[in-house]
Design a protein around this motif. Sequence first.
Motif, PDB file in Angstrom:
ATOM      1  N   THR A   1      73.565  57.278   1.620  1.00 24.27           N
ATOM      2  CA  THR A   1      73.238  57.091   3.030  1.00 24.27           C
ATOM      3  C   THR A   1      73.961  58.133   3.882  1.00 24.27           C
ATOM      4  OG1 THR A   1      72.879  54.707   2.753  1.00 24.27           O
ATOM      5  CG2 THR A   1      73.318  55.498   4.990  1.00 24.27           C
ATOM      6  N   GLU A   2      73.190  58.790   4.740  1.00 24.30           N
ATOM      7  CA  GLU A   2      73.755  59.718   5.719  1.00 24.30           C
ATOM      8  C   GLU A   2      73.801  58.995   7.064  1.00 24.30           C
ATOM      9  OE1 GLU A   2      74.942  62.587   4.984  1.00 24.30           O
ATOM     10  OE2 GLU A   2      74.025  63.098   3.057  1.00 24.30           O
ATOM     11  N   CYS A   3      75.006  58.843   7.606  1.00 25.67           N
ATOM     12  CA  CYS A   3      75.186  58.135   8.861  1.00 25.67           C
ATOM     13  C   CYS A   3      76.592  58.426   9.385  1.00 25.67           C
ATOM     14  CB  CYS A   3      74.988  56.626   8.676  1.00 25.67           C
ATOM     15  SG  CYS A   3      76.144  55.879   7.499  1.00 25.67           S
ATOM     16  N   ARG A   4      76.919  57.865  10.526  1.00 30.15           N
ATOM     17  CA  ARG A   4      78.278  58.024  11.045  1.00 30.15           C
ATOM     18  C   ARG A   4      79.254  57.276  10.143  1.00 30.15           C
ATOM     19  NH1 ARG A   4      79.617  53.059  12.292  1.00 30.15           N
ATOM     20  NH2 ARG A   4      78.333  51.744  13.647  1.00 30.15           N
ATOM     21  N   PRO A   5      80.565  57.567  10.248  1.00 34.67           N
ATOM     22  CA  PRO A   5      81.556  56.811   9.474  1.00 34.67           C
ATOM     23  C   PRO A   5      81.489  55.318   9.805  1.00 34.67           C
ATOM     24  CG  PRO A   5      82.548  58.794  10.383  1.00 34.67           C
ATOM     25  CD  PRO A   5      81.178  58.678  11.011  1.00 34.67           C
ATOM     26  N   SER A   6      81.710  54.507   8.819  1.00 32.64           N
ATOM     27  CA  SER A   6      81.652  53.059   9.019  1.00 32.64           C
ATOM     28  C   SER A   6      82.833  52.579   9.853  1.00 32.64           C
ATOM     29  CB  SER A   6      81.657  52.342   7.669  1.00 32.64           C
ATOM     30  OG  SER A   6      81.702  50.940   7.839  1.00 32.64           O
ATOM     31  N   ASN A   7      82.549  51.654  10.782  1.00 25.55           N
ATOM     32  CA  ASN A   7      83.632  51.037  11.553  1.00 25.55           C
ATOM     33  C   ASN A   7      83.908  49.609  11.101  1.00 25.55           C
ATOM     34  OD1 ASN A   7      81.570  49.481  12.655  1.00 25.55           O
ATOM     35  ND2 ASN A   7      81.512  50.569  14.601  1.00 25.55           N
ATOM     36  N   GLY A   8      83.169  49.178  10.053  1.00 25.49           N
ATOM     37  CA  GLY A   8      83.386  47.852   9.508  1.00 25.49           C
ATOM     38  C   GLY A   8      82.883  46.721  10.378  1.00 25.49           C
ATOM     39  N   PHE A   9      82.209  47.048  11.484  1.00 30.84           N
ATOM     40  CA  PHE A   9      81.747  46.009  12.415  1.00 30.84           C
ATOM     41  C   PHE A   9      80.243  46.074  12.645  1.00 30.84           C
ATOM     42  CE2 PHE A   9      80.856  44.556  16.784  1.00 30.84           C
ATOM     43  CZ  PHE A   9      81.266  43.240  16.657  1.00 30.84           C
ATOM     44  N   GLY A  10      79.765  47.201  13.170  1.00 30.50           N
ATOM     45  CA  GLY A  10      78.343  47.353  13.452  1.00 30.50           C
ATOM     46  C   GLY A  10      77.708  48.377  12.536  1.00 30.50           C
ATOM     47  N   PHE A  11      76.428  48.169  12.229  1.00 34.84           N
ATOM     48  CA  PHE A  11      75.701  49.155  11.438  1.00 34.84           C
ATOM     49  C   PHE A  11      75.493  50.423  12.264  1.00 34.84           C
ATOM     50  CE2 PHE A  11      74.409  45.166   9.430  1.00 34.84           C
ATOM     51  CZ  PHE A  11      74.636  45.468   8.098  1.00 34.84           C
ATOM     52  N   PRO A  12      75.475  51.596  11.632  1.00 36.06           N
ATOM     53  CA  PRO A  12      75.178  52.829  12.367  1.00 36.06           C
ATOM     54  C   PRO A  12      73.794  52.769  13.006  1.00 36.06           C
ATOM     55  CG  PRO A  12      76.120  53.327  10.212  1.00 36.06           C
ATOM     56  CD  PRO A  12      75.823  51.864  10.223  1.00 36.06           C
ATOM     57  N   GLU A  13      73.637  53.388  14.148  1.00 32.17           N
ATOM     58  CA  GLU A  13      72.363  53.368  14.849  1.00 32.17           C
ATOM     59  C   GLU A  13      71.335  54.302  14.215  1.00 32.17           C
ATOM     60  OE1 GLU A  13      72.676  53.709  19.081  1.00 32.17           O
ATOM     61  OE2 GLU A  13      74.276  52.214  19.215  1.00 32.17           O
ATOM     62  N   ASN A  14      71.771  55.328  13.520  1.00 33.67           N
ATOM     63  CA  ASN A  14      70.857  56.237  12.814  1.00 33.67           C
ATOM     64  C   ASN A  14      71.276  56.340  11.352  1.00 33.67           C
ATOM     65  OD1 ASN A  14      70.727  57.497  15.806  1.00 33.67           O
ATOM     66  ND2 ASN A  14      68.839  57.912  14.699  1.00 33.67           N
ATOM     67  N   ASN A  15      70.301  56.165  10.459  1.00 33.80           N
ATOM     68  CA  ASN A  15      70.580  56.210   9.022  1.00 33.80           C
ATOM     69  C   ASN A  15      69.470  56.940   8.283  1.00 33.80           C
ATOM     70  OD1 ASN A  15      72.871  53.909   8.672  1.00 33.80           O
ATOM     71  ND2 ASN A  15      71.352  53.244  10.186  1.00 33.80           N
ATOM     72  N   THR A  16      69.840  57.725   7.308  1.00 30.30           N
ATOM     73  CA  THR A  16      68.900  58.287   6.352  1.00 30.30           C
ATOM     74  C   THR A  16      69.392  57.887   4.970  1.00 30.30           C
ATOM     75  OG1 THR A  16      68.397  60.191   7.762  1.00 30.30           O
ATOM     76  CG2 THR A  16      67.815  60.372   5.443  1.00 30.30           C
ATOM     77  N   VAL A  17      68.587  57.099   4.269  1.00 24.98           N
ATOM     78  CA  VAL A  17      68.990  56.557   2.969  1.00 24.98           C
ATOM     79  C   VAL A  17      68.097  57.159   1.889  1.00 24.98           C
ATOM     80  CG1 VAL A  17      69.469  54.474   1.638  1.00 24.98           C
ATOM     81  CG2 VAL A  17      69.591  54.407   4.144  1.00 24.98           C
ATOM     82  N   THR A  18      68.697  57.762   0.878  1.00 24.90           N
ATOM     83  CA  THR A  18      67.944  58.359  -0.221  1.00 24.90           C
ATOM     84  C   THR A  18      68.209  57.567  -1.502  1.00 24.90           C
ATOM     85  OG1 THR A  18      68.118  60.547   0.782  1.00 24.90           O
ATOM     86  CG2 THR A  18      67.504  60.453  -1.539  1.00 24.90           C
ATOM     87  N   TYR A  19      67.129  57.042  -2.072  1.00 20.42           N
ATOM     88  CA  TYR A  19      67.196  56.292  -3.330  1.00 20.42           C
ATOM     89  C   TYR A  19      66.571  57.124  -4.451  1.00 20.42           C
ATOM     90  CZ  TYR A  19      67.536  52.014  -0.375  1.00 20.42           C
ATOM     91  OH  TYR A  19      67.879  51.052   0.535  1.00 20.42           O
ATOM     92  N   GLU A  20      67.059  56.892  -5.654  1.00 17.95           N
ATOM     93  CA  GLU A  20      66.391  57.432  -6.844  1.00 17.95           C
ATOM     94  C   GLU A  20      66.122  56.257  -7.780  1.00 17.95           C
ATOM     95  OE1 GLU A  20      66.012  58.583 -10.903  1.00 17.95           O
ATOM     96  OE2 GLU A  20      68.080  58.262 -10.257  1.00 17.95           O
ATOM     97  N   PHE A  21      64.813  56.061  -8.090  1.00 16.39           N
ATOM     98  CA  PHE A  21      64.378  54.939  -8.918  1.00 16.39           C
ATOM     99  C   PHE A  21      63.962  55.409 -10.314  1.00 16.39           C
ATOM    100  CE2 PHE A  21      63.601  53.367  -4.639  1.00 16.39           C
ATOM    101  CZ  PHE A  21      63.891  52.013  -4.712  1.00 16.39           C
TER     102      PHE A  21
END
Length: 474
Positions: free
Chosen positions: A265-285
């Motif tokens: 997942t490409e996003c801002r650093p986690s703050n442990g409270f709220g989910f990042p407002e923008n995310n790019t998630v790359t999966y390999e199946f």
Amino acid sequence: MNKREFIKKSSVGALGIMLAPSFLEKGFAKEKLRTAHIGVGNMGMEDLKAISSHAAVEVVALCDVDAIYLSTAHKMHPEARVFFDYRVMLEEMGDEIDAVIVSTPDHTHAPASLLAMEMDKAVYCQKPLTHYVSESREMKKVAEEKGLITQMGIQVHSFYDYKLATLLIQSGIIGKVHTVHAWSPKNWGYDGPLPQGQDPIPDQLDWNLWLGTSTKQPYKKNLYHPGNWRKLMDYGCGTLGDMGVHIFDTPYNALQLDVPRTIKTECRPSNGFGFPENNTVTYEFPGTRYTGKSLKWIWYDGPGAPTMHEDLLLPGMEMKKNTASVTKSAKDKISLDAGVAGENELPEQGAMFVGEKGRLLLPHFMQLPKKIRKGKYVDISREIAKVSKEHNLGEPIRNYNTEGPKHYHQFVDACLGKDNTTAPFDYAARLTETILLGTIAGRFPGETLHWNAETAQFQEEKANKYLSGDYRNF
């Protein structure tokens, strides 16, 4: 406290083994289905309306932690008993309930569902199925062991266009698929400051019961209840958990995928409270009969999503940094917004299959898929007519008010022994696990996590603590 201890210590856990089995996998030939509803505000109200619109349903119990929601629902079903605590409802009504509808915030999905399932109740649970990966696996296991009728609330699963796209992909319309792009510009993230202090708890709200098994927190106005809990890690699953389940569903189902091997997942650093407002998630199946040796899946969410990629270029479209207006995208729209895009515009939400013989664009939702090959749209009307006839799909109906209840009614009919559910927990648990692995990866931005489906563990030990949570004794 873990899941098993929670069930054991709840009075219902002991009671459940004494109750006569309710509706099991093949259903029973009964004339009425007695339903109990846990969560009757917002989406819970929509679920209540849809389930109760079936002629065979008798609503016998209503439960919510908000007295205003409960009062509104009770006016619709004055014969039903009302409760604030689902544990009390299940204990007191027991064998008077055939099926339980769970429409709470995500963190209560599994605790409420598992209590009902241990009592052999059929369960319809809203998406995403659970808040933790371990809960998804547990619900799948219990449903299988007890042979229960189950359904996850992804109502578009039963819509014409999604069934059609599944059949077209499986017919080989674009050959074997090697990549899927999926996106939603909805913003169920929170990049703001951490809350400070506390506010008075509204008179109508039982805050302890709202928190349920989650960690105890002071109440803050407009931060948790009624809707913003989706943005927060302790209670929701972000935009990926809200819209990802809907938009992942058809590609996941069509390609017959299991859980992924890697997630980043490409996003801002986690703050442990709220989910990042923008995310790019790359999966390999791992590959399936409908894909190459492996499948790459890229999910984009948040204001401005998706980030432009050559796979997303449509005929007549110029390559731009983003495809949508940030101002327009940032609105917290309803999950089922069927806005129609122009010919050279990506739909605001949707998915793109990329295969050997072209691409297939699937808007979200209630719009026909479109094939693109060598930069041009391809007429697939014959292919659509062929698979529609072969599988008796009928004609598309563009009316959500009439189409929306079908997924719910399928559950009711399955309980009555007249149908089968198409999103049972066996399927829903795997789809939800895939979604949740993406949210966990967001805690480690830019790192590739390696998932072992057999052991249900990450290779990266630091990520494993997010697969389950301790249940608070409330």
